[in-house]
Design an enzyme around this catalytic site. Structure first.
Site, PDB file in Angstrom:
ATOM      1  N   ASP A   1      -3.228  -2.791 -35.313  1.00 26.84           N
ATOM      2  CA  ASP A   1      -2.706  -3.639 -35.239  1.00 26.84           C
ATOM      3  C   ASP A   1      -0.927  -3.594 -35.500  1.00 26.84           C
ATOM      4  O   ASP A   1       0.075  -4.533 -35.590  1.00 26.84           O
ATOM      5  CB  ASP A   1      -2.891  -4.691 -36.752  1.00 26.84           C
ATOM      6  CG  ASP A   1      -4.313  -5.426 -36.330  1.00 26.84           C
ATOM      7  OD1 ASP A   1      -5.030  -5.518 -35.384  1.00 26.84           O
ATOM      8  OD2 ASP A   1      -4.842  -6.005 -37.720  1.00 26.84           O
TER       9      ASP A   1
ATOM     10  N   ARG B   1     -15.382  -2.789 -46.085  1.00 25.31           N
ATOM     11  CA  ARG B   1     -15.330  -3.004 -46.730  1.00 25.31           C
ATOM     12  C   ARG B   1     -15.825  -3.109 -48.502  1.00 25.31           C
ATOM     13  O   ARG B   1     -17.298  -2.726 -47.881  1.00 25.31           O
ATOM     14  CB  ARG B   1     -15.154  -5.094 -46.061  1.00 25.31           C
ATOM     15  CG  ARG B   1     -14.662  -4.567 -44.742  1.00 25.31           C
ATOM     16  CD  ARG B   1     -13.456  -5.797 -44.637  1.00 25.31           C
ATOM     17  NE  ARG B   1     -13.455  -5.510 -43.421  1.00 25.31           N
ATOM     18  CZ  ARG B   1     -11.772  -5.140 -42.836  1.00 25.31           C
ATOM     19  NH1 ARG B   1     -10.530  -4.743 -43.879  1.00 25.31           N
ATOM     20  NH2 ARG B   1     -11.040  -4.990 -41.585  1.00 25.31           N
ATOM     21  N   CYS B   2     -15.107  -3.429 -49.075  1.00 30.09           N
ATOM     22  CA  CYS B   2     -16.388  -3.648 -50.604  1.00 30.09           C
ATOM     23  C   CYS B   2     -15.501  -4.183 -51.316  1.00 30.09           C
ATOM     24  O   CYS B   2     -14.754  -4.975 -52.410  1.00 30.09           O
ATOM     25  CB  CYS B   2     -15.465  -1.584 -51.641  1.00 30.09           C
ATOM     26  SG  CYS B   2     -16.685  -1.990 -53.083  1.00 30.09           S
TER      27      CYS B   2
ATOM     28  N   ASP C   1       0.707  -3.378 -38.302  1.00 34.39           N
ATOM     29  CA  ASP C   1       0.950  -4.618 -38.521  1.00 34.39           C
ATOM     30  C   ASP C   1       1.614  -3.664 -40.465  1.00 34.39           C
ATOM     31  O   ASP C   1       2.005  -4.700 -41.666  1.00 34.39           O
ATOM     32  CB  ASP C   1       0.341  -5.446 -39.657  1.00 34.39           C
ATOM     33  CG  ASP C   1      -1.055  -5.131 -39.709  1.00 34.39           C
ATOM     34  OD1 ASP C   1      -1.322  -3.889 -39.560  1.00 34.39           O
ATOM     35  OD2 ASP C   1      -1.751  -6.267 -40.101  1.00 34.39           O
TER      36      ASP C   1
ATOM     37  N   HIS D   1      -2.351 -14.706  -8.387  1.00 37.12           N
ATOM     38  CA  HIS D   1      -3.576 -14.075 -10.042  1.00 37.12           C
ATOM     39  C   HIS D   1      -2.366 -13.503 -11.060  1.00 37.12           C
ATOM     40  O   HIS D   1      -1.519 -13.442 -11.029  1.00 37.12           O
ATOM     41  CB  HIS D   1      -4.503 -12.974  -9.557  1.00 37.12           C
ATOM     42  CG  HIS D   1      -5.160 -11.984 -10.825  1.00 37.12           C
ATOM     43  ND1 HIS D   1      -4.528 -10.960 -11.502  1.00 37.12           N
ATOM     44  CD2 HIS D   1      -5.628 -12.726 -11.486  1.00 37.12           C
ATOM     45  CE1 HIS D   1      -5.467 -10.177 -12.064  1.00 37.12           C
ATOM     46  NE2 HIS D   1      -6.056 -11.783 -12.435  1.00 37.12           N
TER      47      HIS D   1
ATOM     48  N   ARG E   1      -4.935 -10.599 -35.783  1.00 39.96           N
ATOM     49  CA  ARG E   1      -4.873 -11.742 -36.849  1.00 39.96           C
ATOM     50  C   ARG E   1      -4.049 -12.325 -36.931  1.00 39.96           C
ATOM     51  O   ARG E   1      -4.388 -13.779 -36.476  1.00 39.96           O
ATOM     52  CB  ARG E   1      -6.379 -11.460 -37.547  1.00 39.96           C
ATOM     53  CG  ARG E   1      -7.853 -11.809 -37.483  1.00 39.96           C
ATOM     54  CD  ARG E   1      -8.498 -11.867 -38.635  1.00 39.96           C
ATOM     55  NE  ARG E   1      -8.418 -10.368 -39.683  1.00 39.96           N
ATOM     56  CZ  ARG E   1      -8.871  -9.324 -39.883  1.00 39.96           C
ATOM     57  NH1 ARG E   1     -10.485  -9.117 -39.368  1.00 39.96           N
ATOM     58  NH2 ARG E   1      -8.453  -8.804 -40.916  1.00 39.96           N
TER      59      ARG E   1
ATOM     60  N   ARG F   1     -10.760  -1.002 -30.818  1.00 42.65           N
ATOM     61  CA  ARG F   1     -11.271  -0.045 -31.595  1.00 42.65           C
ATOM     62  C   ARG F   1     -12.274   1.805 -31.565  1.00 42.65           C
ATOM     63  O   ARG F   1     -11.027   2.585 -31.961  1.00 42.65           O
ATOM     64  CB  ARG F   1     -11.938  -0.257 -33.153  1.00 42.65           C
ATOM     65  CG  ARG F   1     -11.379  -1.325 -33.517  1.00 42.65           C
ATOM     66  CD  ARG F   1     -11.430  -1.702 -35.436  1.00 42.65           C
ATOM     67  NE  ARG F   1     -11.292  -1.700 -35.850  1.00 42.65           N
ATOM     68  CZ  ARG F   1     -11.415  -3.251 -36.601  1.00 42.65           C
ATOM     69  NH1 ARG F   1     -12.327  -3.270 -36.892  1.00 42.65           N
ATOM     70  NH2 ARG F   1     -11.103  -4.130 -37.356  1.00 42.65           N
TER      71      ARG F   1
ATOM     72  N   GLY G   1       2.328  -6.089 -17.248  1.00 45.64           N
ATOM     73  CA  GLY G   1       2.908  -7.498 -16.246  1.00 45.64           C
ATOM     74  C   GLY G   1       1.938  -8.287 -16.252  1.00 45.64           C
ATOM     75  O   GLY G   1       1.791  -9.056 -15.167  1.00 45.64           O
TER      76      GLY G   1
ATOM     77  N   GLY H   1     -10.672  -1.574 -41.337  1.00 43.45           N
ATOM     78  CA  GLY H   1     -11.439  -1.111 -39.440  1.00 43.45           C
ATOM     79  C   GLY H   1     -10.643   0.469 -39.514  1.00 43.45           C
ATOM     80  O   GLY H   1      -9.634   0.432 -40.082  1.00 43.45           O
TER      81      GLY H   1
ATOM     82  N   THR I   1      -4.007   1.457 -38.655  1.00 48.11           N
ATOM     83  CA  THR I   1      -4.412   0.307 -38.230  1.00 48.11           C
ATOM     84  C   THR I   1      -4.255  -0.064 -37.048  1.00 48.11           C
ATOM     85  O   THR I   1      -3.023   0.033 -36.439  1.00 48.11           O
ATOM     86  CB  THR I   1      -4.193  -0.821 -39.198  1.00 48.11           C
ATOM     87  OG1 THR I   1      -4.826  -1.672 -38.217  1.00 48.11           O
ATOM     88  CG2 THR I   1      -2.875  -0.577 -39.490  1.00 48.11           C
TER      89      THR I   1
ATOM     90  N   ARG J   1      -8.070 -15.530  -8.967  1.00 47.42           N
ATOM     91  CA  ARG J   1      -8.314 -16.248 -10.164  1.00 47.42           C
ATOM     92  C   ARG J   1      -7.158 -16.170 -11.285  1.00 47.42           C
ATOM     93  O   ARG J   1      -6.587 -15.044 -11.067  1.00 47.42           O
ATOM     94  CB  ARG J   1      -9.857 -15.520 -10.640  1.00 47.42           C
ATOM     95  CG  ARG J   1     -11.155 -16.153 -10.039  1.00 47.42           C
ATOM     96  CD  ARG J   1     -12.383 -15.555 -10.315  1.00 47.42           C
ATOM     97  NE  ARG J   1     -13.239 -16.697  -9.544  1.00 47.42           N
ATOM     98  CZ  ARG J   1     -14.267 -16.099  -9.707  1.00 47.42           C
ATOM     99  NH1 ARG J   1     -14.673 -14.528 -10.229  1.00 47.42           N
ATOM    100  NH2 ARG J   1     -15.434 -16.569  -8.912  1.00 47.42           N
TER     101      ARG J   1
END
Length: 324
Positions: free
Chosen positions: A130, A75-76, A132, A219, A174, A257, A188, A14, A128, A165
């Site tokens: 993420d 991706r491969c 991670d 809200h 993920r 991204r 917040g 990604g 990345t 709302r």
């Protein structure tokens, strides 16, 4: 210095804002040391097929401010096979690459691990959204993605507040909730759902909304990581059943991204890119570079991939105490 004459660089997996800054840093550092730099297009697909472009001062000038990656990414599936990896090794030999620098996440590093075992010296740069990668406190693209998500949620809050709302917002992540947690604190949010923690929906979200409403708020914003056990739509239905209000679900998706990288990501990418090339020139291959507490480190790629990384409990505690 080792006898390094030509280095290849690719981006894989990604995309993340700041990848171009890392590519630029790798190319500029190579040029500084009179080393040829080849950009490999479309990740490991390009490494197999030999899809390359020479990188010089002219074609990396001005790319630091751009999102995405000028080398493209993909991706491969073929590269996951032994045959594909052998083809990649053959391409490296044909092109005369003395080292390979790969920019991406965990899957990208596993590819680098595979070619390293075949004798192709590779170095990984963590990029990345993420955040991670276990060996590094910070990964390129995380700050940019957080800022993009916060900007979107701030704008969403304006219209949701006008209609009194509840907003349920899904952000990327993920398998890791770093992005969701950081964004939830920054905007917040009333509550956050992440993959790392089992959340008692009734007590941690429904009751929290109820108490906030009694306290005068009209809200509410709930942030959900895409990999959380309870998804955004399921949570919306649960809130509706329990409280009689109809939440609006917003999936931010791949917009996180995109966009120009923040100053932090540009600087981090520039530092990590230079550091990776310097390691190669010193003959230190089969490594992953990392940033911890603002300082640069490197780890054996096998050690780096064996590490695990959880959420910072202090941040999760902060979210639960100060955000309502």
């Amino acid at each position: 210095m080792s006898n390094i004459k030509r280095i290849g660089v690719l981006t894989s997996g990604g995309d993340a804002p700041g990848m171009n800054a890392a590519v630029r840093a790798v190319a500029r550092t190579c040029i500084h040391h009179n080393v040829e730099c080849l950009g490999i297009k479309r990740g490991y697909n390009g490494l197999i097929s030999g899809d390359i472009m020479p990188l010089d001062n002219s074609n990396v000038s001005g790319i630091m401010r751009l999102g995405g990656t000028i080398l493209f990414t993909a991706r491969c599936d073929e590269f996951t096979t032994k045959e594909g990896q052998e083809k990649a090794k053959a391409t490296c030999k044909y092109l005369g690459l003395d080292a390979l620098i790969v920019i991406g996440g965990d899957g990208t590093f596993r590819g680098a691990q595979a070619v390293s075992e075949l004798g192709v010296g590779a170095i990984g740069i963590p990029a990345t959204i993420d955040n991670d990668i276990a060996c590094s406190n910070y990964t390129i693209g995380f700050d940019s993605a957080c800022n993009t998500a916060v900007e979107c949620i701030d704008k969403l809050r304006d219209t949701m507040l006008s209609h009194e709302r509840c907003s349920v917002v899904e952000v990327m992540g993920r398998h890791a909730g770093h992005l969701a947690l950081y964004v939830a604190i920054a905007c917040g949010a009333t509550a956050v759902l992440v993959p790392e923690y089992d959340t008692d929906i009734d007590n941690s979200i429904i009751e929290r909304i109820r108490r906030s409403r009694i306290g005068g708020r009209t809200h509410f914003v709930i942030i959900v990581a895409e990999g959380a056990a309870c998804g955004a739509h399921a949570l919306s239905e649960k809130i509706n059943e329990s409280l009689g209000i109809e939440p609006k679900v917003t999936i931010l998706g791949h917009i996180q991204r995109g966009g120009a990288p923040t100053a932090r990501d540009r600087v981090t990418a520039s530092r990590l890119g230079q550091y990776a090339v310097n390691l190669a020139l010193e003959g230190k291959l089969g490594r992953v570079v990392a940033m911890n507490s603002g300082e640069l480190f490197d780890y054996d790629i096998n050690e780096a991939l064996s590490m695990t990384k959880g959420l910072r409990e202090s941040l999760y505690d902060n979210m639960n105490v100060v955000s309502w």
